[in-house]
Design a protein around this motif. Structure first.
Motif, PDB file in Angstrom:
ATOM      1  N   ASP A  45      37.452  45.391  48.791  1.00 15.68           N
ATOM      2  CA  ASP A  45      38.229  46.839  48.693  1.00 15.68           C
ATOM      3  C   ASP A  45      38.752  47.940  47.322  1.00 15.68           C
ATOM      4  O   ASP A  45      39.524  48.742  47.279  1.00 15.68           O
ATOM      5  CB  ASP A  45      39.984  46.241  48.790  1.00 15.68           C
ATOM      6  N   SER A  56      34.716  42.986  44.063  1.00 12.10           N
ATOM      7  CA  SER A  56      36.067  42.786  45.796  1.00 12.10           C
ATOM      8  C   SER A  56      35.566  43.954  46.366  1.00 12.10           C
ATOM      9  O   SER A  56      35.188  45.201  46.601  1.00 12.10           O
ATOM     10  CB  SER A  56      37.481  42.883  45.140  1.00 12.10           C
ATOM     11  N   TRP A  64      36.540  39.780  51.678  1.00 11.50           N
ATOM     12  CA  TRP A  64      36.731  39.960  50.745  1.00 11.50           C
ATOM     13  C   TRP A  64      35.513  40.208  49.437  1.00 11.50           C
ATOM     14  O   TRP A  64      35.468  40.269  48.030  1.00 11.50           O
ATOM     15  CB  TRP A  64      37.726  39.064  50.157  1.00 11.50           C
ATOM     16  N   THR A 111      45.015  41.182  50.505  1.00 11.83           N
ATOM     17  CA  THR A 111      44.291  41.567  50.674  1.00 11.83           C
ATOM     18  C   THR A 111      43.580  41.397  49.169  1.00 11.83           C
ATOM     19  O   THR A 111      44.605  41.110  48.121  1.00 11.83           O
ATOM     20  CB  THR A 111      44.817  43.168  50.431  1.00 11.83           C
TER      21      THR A 111
END
Length: 430
Positions: free
Chosen positions: A296, A294, A116, A95
């Motif tokens: 995430d 990002s 990403w 990640t």
């Protein structure tokens, strides 16, 4: 930061005049660029979330951003954590462990391929404080991948040349020689899009054994090989980035932008022809930094606010000018060019860089997996031709074979898809 040589004081005045002329001649009809207001991001806004930034392969930029944490805390009312990693370490992760990422443009394809990178919100690009129109034209393609704006620039230096030669000690870097060869080939092409200079976008077959590449290699090999010299006598480079040349010795001529040659190759007619277009040609992507949010990140709104702040105003100038890897990337920064150590010591470098970055269509080096391997193989071909071990055509055939092997190992379909995504630098409307 490297101190500015006093013998360049007069050059600063000439730089200001040159910049005015450049902007008048190349920027007519466009929105007049003004420095972002000092009050950027000081307007009342909701408190931002605490954020983390991961800086890839540039400890100097990481340190500079660390020094700006107090200013960000004052503006956003939140903490900023700055961490560092190498690109290899990052790609070993499953990640992306940060809200914002600062990285070399060459890594865009690998990061995008993992899902990403979050596309930059229109609210950032349209923000008056960010001032998209102030960005120099040549850096804008590096913001886009697969038709999506995924990054903001922090400075991409163009390849420049000396009006003469700079002698380097030690081994010659094959990757640097590959970039020089590509830049020389670019100067032998007409003023138009050069998508297929290196690979066929559909098949990913190498396009190295062409008249353009062969002539470029022949010229470069002849210049690298001293009269009566051997393969060990190859310390001479003409192209590069001033920050890596060190301090200029006395008597070294000024740096220049790379200019299109008076004869170019027309692929339609398969002939060389004369041209009167002698403007600069621009090669980007061998150095530089861009920044993305990002995918995430759980704090996307705050992260995009940080992204815009890092790429505008005083924060952008402080971050970019801290590193030898970066350069000014806004029209409003040109008059401050001597803040950047990469150009401050070399006569003519600031003017040459500005001229190169005002080009609308640069050549951006492939942002694909394994590009360093491809470049090293091409650089070995330059060394072989310069040493007299093989003729340019044969050296290029060997390099093409090595490129095919790299592509097969990494996956032809994956590489071709990534290369086509790299070429799609016109943002699609959302």
């Amino acid at each position: 930061m490297r101190s500015i040589n006093s013998r360049h004081a007069v050059g600063c005045q000439r730089l200001a005049l040159a910049v005015c002329l450049l902007l008048c001649s190349l920027g007519c009809g466009k929105r007049e660029a003004t420095p972002p207001p000092s009050s950027a991001l000081s307007k009342p806004r909701p408190r931002a979330a605490n954020l983390s930034v991961l800086v890839v392969g540039d400890g100097v930029v990481a340190e500079a951003l660390g020094r700006l944490r107090g200013e960000w805390a004052e503006r956003a009312g939140a903490e900023l954590r700055v961490e560092q990693a190498s690109l290899a370490e990052l790609l070993e992760s499953e990640t992306l462990p940060a809200d914002v990422l600062i990285y070399p443009p060459s890594a865009t394809g690998a990061l995008h391929g993992r899902g990403w990178l979050r596309p930059v919100r229109d609210s950032v690009l349209d923000d008056d404080d960010f001032d998209y129109g102030d960005l120099l034209p040549a850096v804008r393609p590096a913001m886009v991948f697969d038709g999506q704006t995924v990054a903001v620039p922090l400075g991409l230096p163009p390849l420049m040349r000396l009006n003469g030669t700079a002698v380097k000690s030690g081994a010659t870097d094959p990757t640097a020689l590959a970039h020089e060869l590509i830049a020389r080939a670019l100067a032998l092409l007409p003023e138009r899009r050069t998508d297929a200079l290196l690979f066929d976008p559909d098949s990913m077959r190498p396009r190295l054994t062409t008249p353009v590449m062969e002539r470029a290699l022949g010229n470069l090999a002849a210049e690298l090989r001293p009269p009566g010299g051997t393969a060990n006598d190859l310390p001479t480079w003409q192209l590069g980035w001033p920050a890596l040349w060190g301090e200029p010795p006395e008597g070294v001529p000024a740096a220049e932008s790379l200019q299109r040659k008076p004869q170019v190759y027309d692929e339609v007619t398969d002939k060389w022809r004369s041209t009167t277009s002698r403007g600069p040609v621009t090669l980007l992507g061998y150095r530089g930094r861009v920044a993305s949010v990002s995918a995430d990140s759980r704090n996307a709104t705050s992260a995009f606010r940080l992204l815009g702040w890092m790429a505008s105003g005083d924060a952008a100038a402080q971050l970019s000018s801290s590193s030898d890897e970066t350069l000014f990337f806004r029209r409003s920064q040109i008059e401050q060019a001597n803040l950047w150590p990469g150009v401050s010591a070399w006569p003519g470098a600031a003017e040459a860089a500005a001229e190169s970055l005002l080009v609308e269509r640069p050549l951006l080096l492939p942002r694909i997996a394994g590009w360093d391997e491809y470049a090293a193989a091409l650089g070995e071909a330059v060394l072989a031709a310069a040493a007299g071990d093989a003729q340019p055509a044969e050296s290029l055939r060997v390099a093409a074979q090595r490129w095919e092997a790299i592509t097969e190992r990494l996956g032809r379909q994956t590489q071709a898809e990534q290369y086509r995504a790299h070429l799609e630098t016109e943002p699609r409307r959302r």
